[in-house]
Scaffold this active site. Structure first.
Site, mmCIF file in Angstrom:
data_model
loop_
_atom_site.group_PDB
_atom_site.id
_atom_site.type_symbol
_atom_site.label_atom_id
_atom_site.label_comp_id
_atom_site.label_asym_id
_atom_site.label_seq_id
_atom_site.Cartn_x
_atom_site.Cartn_y
_atom_site.Cartn_z
ATOM 1 N N HIS A 105 33.765 40.654 40.991
ATOM 2 C CA HIS A 105 34.548 40.621 42.218
ATOM 3 C C HIS A 105 33.802 41.452 43.258
ATOM 4 O O HIS A 105 33.381 42.584 42.988
ATOM 5 C CB HIS A 105 35.943 41.191 41.935
ATOM 6 C CG HIS A 105 36.738 41.442 43.176
ATOM 7 N ND1 HIS A 105 36.790 40.523 44.205
ATOM 8 C CD2 HIS A 105 37.496 42.512 43.562
ATOM 9 C CE1 HIS A 105 37.561 41.021 45.168
ATOM 10 N NE2 HIS A 105 37.986 42.215 44.800
ATOM 11 N N CYS A 152 43.033 39.805 43.379
ATOM 12 C CA CYS A 152 41.590 39.497 43.372
ATOM 13 C C CYS A 152 41.117 38.969 42.021
ATOM 14 O O CYS A 152 40.062 38.348 41.931
ATOM 15 C CB CYS A 152 40.784 40.730 43.750
ATOM 16 S SG CYS A 152 41.267 41.422 45.330
ATOM 17 N N ASN A 174 35.026 41.648 51.033
ATOM 18 C CA ASN A 174 35.900 41.367 49.883
ATOM 19 C C ASN A 174 36.810 40.182 50.229
ATOM 20 O O ASN A 174 37.750 40.320 51.013
ATOM 21 C CB ASN A 174 36.717 42.628 49.587
ATOM 22 C CG ASN A 174 37.694 42.451 48.442
ATOM 23 O OD1 ASN A 174 37.978 41.334 48.015
ATOM 24 N ND2 ASN A 174 38.237 43.551 47.952
HETATM 25 O O1 UT7 Z 1 39.885 44.150 45.641
HETATM 26 C C1 UT7 Z 1 39.993 45.529 45.428
HETATM 27 C C2 UT7 Z 1 40.120 46.169 46.755
HETATM 28 N N1 UT7 Z 1 39.841 47.522 46.926
HETATM 29 C C3 UT7 Z 1 38.727 48.195 46.585
HETATM 30 O O2 UT7 Z 1 37.859 47.724 45.908
HETATM 31 C C4 UT7 Z 1 38.588 49.581 47.129
HETATM 32 C C5 UT7 Z 1 37.905 50.545 46.188
HETATM 33 N N2 UT7 Z 1 37.566 51.764 46.929
HETATM 34 C C6 UT7 Z 1 36.498 51.833 47.723
HETATM 35 O O3 UT7 Z 1 35.742 50.873 47.853
HETATM 36 C C7 UT7 Z 1 36.203 53.145 48.403
HETATM 37 O O4 UT7 Z 1 37.091 54.126 47.924
HETATM 38 C C8 UT7 Z 1 36.316 53.040 49.955
HETATM 39 C C9 UT7 Z 1 35.168 52.211 50.518
HETATM 40 C C10 UT7 Z 1 37.635 52.442 50.365
HETATM 41 C C11 UT7 Z 1 36.203 54.437 50.571
HETATM 42 O O5 UT7 Z 1 34.978 55.034 50.198
HETATM 43 P P1 UT7 Z 1 34.951 56.538 49.685
HETATM 44 O O6 UT7 Z 1 33.551 56.880 49.431
HETATM 45 O O7 UT7 Z 1 35.925 56.635 48.537
HETATM 46 O O8 UT7 Z 1 35.455 57.315 50.954
HETATM 47 P P2 UT7 Z 1 36.691 58.286 51.075
HETATM 48 O O9 UT7 Z 1 37.957 57.539 51.010
HETATM 49 O O10 UT7 Z 1 36.473 59.441 50.147
HETATM 50 O O11 UT7 Z 1 36.511 58.838 52.519
HETATM 51 C C12 UT7 Z 1 35.422 59.698 52.878
HETATM 52 C C13 UT7 Z 1 35.538 60.009 54.336
HETATM 53 C C14 UT7 Z 1 36.948 60.451 54.753
HETATM 54 O O12 UT7 Z 1 36.803 61.444 55.768
HETATM 55 P P3 UT7 Z 1 37.002 62.994 55.408
HETATM 56 O O13 UT7 Z 1 38.399 63.084 54.898
HETATM 57 O O14 UT7 Z 1 35.958 63.306 54.378
HETATM 58 O O15 UT7 Z 1 36.781 63.644 56.714
HETATM 59 C C15 UT7 Z 1 37.526 59.207 55.373
HETATM 60 O O16 UT7 Z 1 38.513 59.493 56.339
HETATM 61 O O17 UT7 Z 1 35.255 58.841 55.107
HETATM 62 C C16 UT7 Z 1 36.325 58.606 56.021
HETATM 63 N N3 UT7 Z 1 36.441 57.174 56.221
HETATM 64 C C17 UT7 Z 1 35.707 56.503 57.130
HETATM 65 N N4 UT7 Z 1 34.790 56.912 58.007
HETATM 66 C C18 UT7 Z 1 34.208 55.970 58.781
HETATM 67 C C19 UT7 Z 1 37.237 56.299 55.570
HETATM 68 N N5 UT7 Z 1 37.039 55.051 56.042
HETATM 69 C C20 UT7 Z 1 36.099 55.166 57.006
HETATM 70 C C21 UT7 Z 1 35.471 54.239 57.853
HETATM 71 N N6 UT7 Z 1 34.540 54.686 58.718
HETATM 72 N N7 UT7 Z 1 35.753 52.926 57.817
#
Ligand code: UT7
Length: 354
Positions: free
Chosen positions: A257, A116, A287
């Site tokens: 980004h 990216c 993204n």
């Molecule tokens: O170019 C670079 C590319 N990558 C990035 O920039 C990614 C950087 N990271 C992020 O943007 C964030 O970490 C995410 C958007 C990927 C995730 O957000 P988060 O606030 O860190 O969520 P999390 O991973 O802590 O997940 C919280 C909860 C989990 O459930 P439990 O374990 O609390 O029950 C996940 O399983 O949300 C759940 N979850 C979802 N729920 C609904 C994860 N993805 C989803 C989803 N829909 N799509």
């Protein structure tokens, strides 16, 4: 000025797939909701390439758009650099395909990959060639079709990405240097945090032709990348400002980004930048990897959000791990608009005569 010759951005362009995929569409694929995606990422929809739309096609569309914006003859282009992690094939390079399609008959062309952050690396590379006097005009493109490498059953990743291409034209300018400063970094020890395994030569197909197994999908440790990003963005912007000899407070617009609105806001806060300085279109593009910075800038210029003379901090982060920033002064004028203004002025003059 560090370079013998100055450089300025004189064009920006976009190449987008036609299909829009909304969060509601994704609710039908994985256990997610429009509300979760919007709250956690700021994304409402993204463009996804059809089977017929390729990385090279999007790159060519963005290139033609940027060439028209700049009002240049493709023969003026001496260098085509394409930043992509998702080329049509290992070779020919996407850059060579663009070079042929736009008729840049005098140009050298190559691809480079810094995930990216690729577009920031590519701009810095083009600036080196222009600054040294080797070339006078470069076409610099960021393009990716990540949708081909997503596991559409994995809600952690498939909701984040969109496809697209963004292009810049960088031209030598001996009166004014507008590529004010750059900063590039990498940390390969974090490569496993965001990767697409089994897509290269480390994946031998044991003489089976065609390979029986399918390629790997994008895998990501979201939390680790989030932590990395909110630190990498301020570090890169501060360092690039220092290279430019300006303060962070002199930056008019932050063009980061477009990965996640929460990352963007948190990084802006750490830099002491208010929301009025943030350029973002993550809500409608998701993204788009190497394309996201030029696409965000393109959309903001079209809306009139970025005015002539603005100092912009373009800042990327991503797989590798890689991160980097470029401080750029934007003074370019869309030559198509100038031409149409001229036509309408001529019409008014003719009407007043009759
Ligand atoms: O170019 C670079 C590319 N990558 C990035 O920039 C990614 C950087 N990271 C992020 O943007 C964030 O970490 C995410 C958007 C990927 C995730 O957000 P988060 O606030 O860190 O969520 P999390 O991973 O802590 O997940 C919280 C909860 C989990 O459930 P439990 O374990 O609390 O029950 C996940 O399983 O949300 C759940 N979850 C979802 N729920 C609904 C994860 N993805 C989803 C989803 N829909 N799509």
């Amino acid at each position: 000025m560090k370079f013998a010759h100055g450089a300025r951005l004189i064009g920006v362009g976009a190449g987008l797939p036609s299909a829009v995929v909304t969060n509601f569409d994704l609710e039908k694929l994985v256990d997610t909701s429009d509300e979760w995606i919007k709250t956690r990422t700021g994304i409402s929809e993204r463009r996804i390439a059809s089977d017929e739309e390729t990385t090279s096609q999007l790159a060519i569309a963005a290139a033609k758009d940027a060439i028209a914006f700049a009002g240049i003859d493709p023969n003026e282009i001496e260098l085509v650099v394409v930043a992509t992690s998702t080329p049509d094939n290992l070779y020919p390079s996407t850059a060579c395909m663009v070079q042929a399609a736009v008729g840049a008959k005098r140009a050298a062309a190559f691809d480079m990959e810094a995930a990216c952050t690729g577009i920031v690396y590519a701009l810095a590379v083009a600036q080196q060639f222009i600054g040294s006097g080797t070339f006078k005009c470069a076409l610099v493109i960021g393009v990716d079709i990540h949708s081909r490498f997503l596991n559409w059953a994995d809600r952690n990743t498939c909701i984040l990405f969109g496809d697209g291409a963004g292009a810049f034209i960088l031209q030598a300018d001996d009166k004014e240097n507008e590529m004010l400063g750059t900063y590039l970094r990498a940390d390969g020890s974090g490569g496993h945090l965001l990767h697409i395994p089994n897509t290269g030569s480390a994946y031998p197909h044991a003489g089976v032709v065609p390979p029986q197994a399918t390629h790997g999908f994008l895998e990501m440790n979201g939390k680790a990348i989030y932590e990395f990003a909110v630190n990498a963005v301020p570090e890169a912007v501060r360092a690039a400002c220092s290279d430019a000899g300006i303060g962070v407070e002199d930056v008019d617009f932050l063009i980061p980004h477009q990965a996640n609105m929460r990352i963007i806001k948190s990084a802006a806060e750490r830099l002491g930048m208010g929301p009025e300085k943030i350029i973002s279109n993550v809500n409608e593009m998701g993204n788009t990897s190497a394309a996201s910075i030029p696409l965000a800038m393109w959309a903001a210029i079209r809306k009139g959000q970025i005015s002539e003379g603005s100092t912009c901090a373009l800042v990327g982060f991503g797989g590798g791990l890689t991160w980097g920033a470029a401080i750029v002064k934007w003074t370019a004028v869309d030559q198509r608009k100038t031409a149409s203004d001229q036509i309408s002025t001529n019409k008014k003059v003719e009407a007043s005569k009759s």
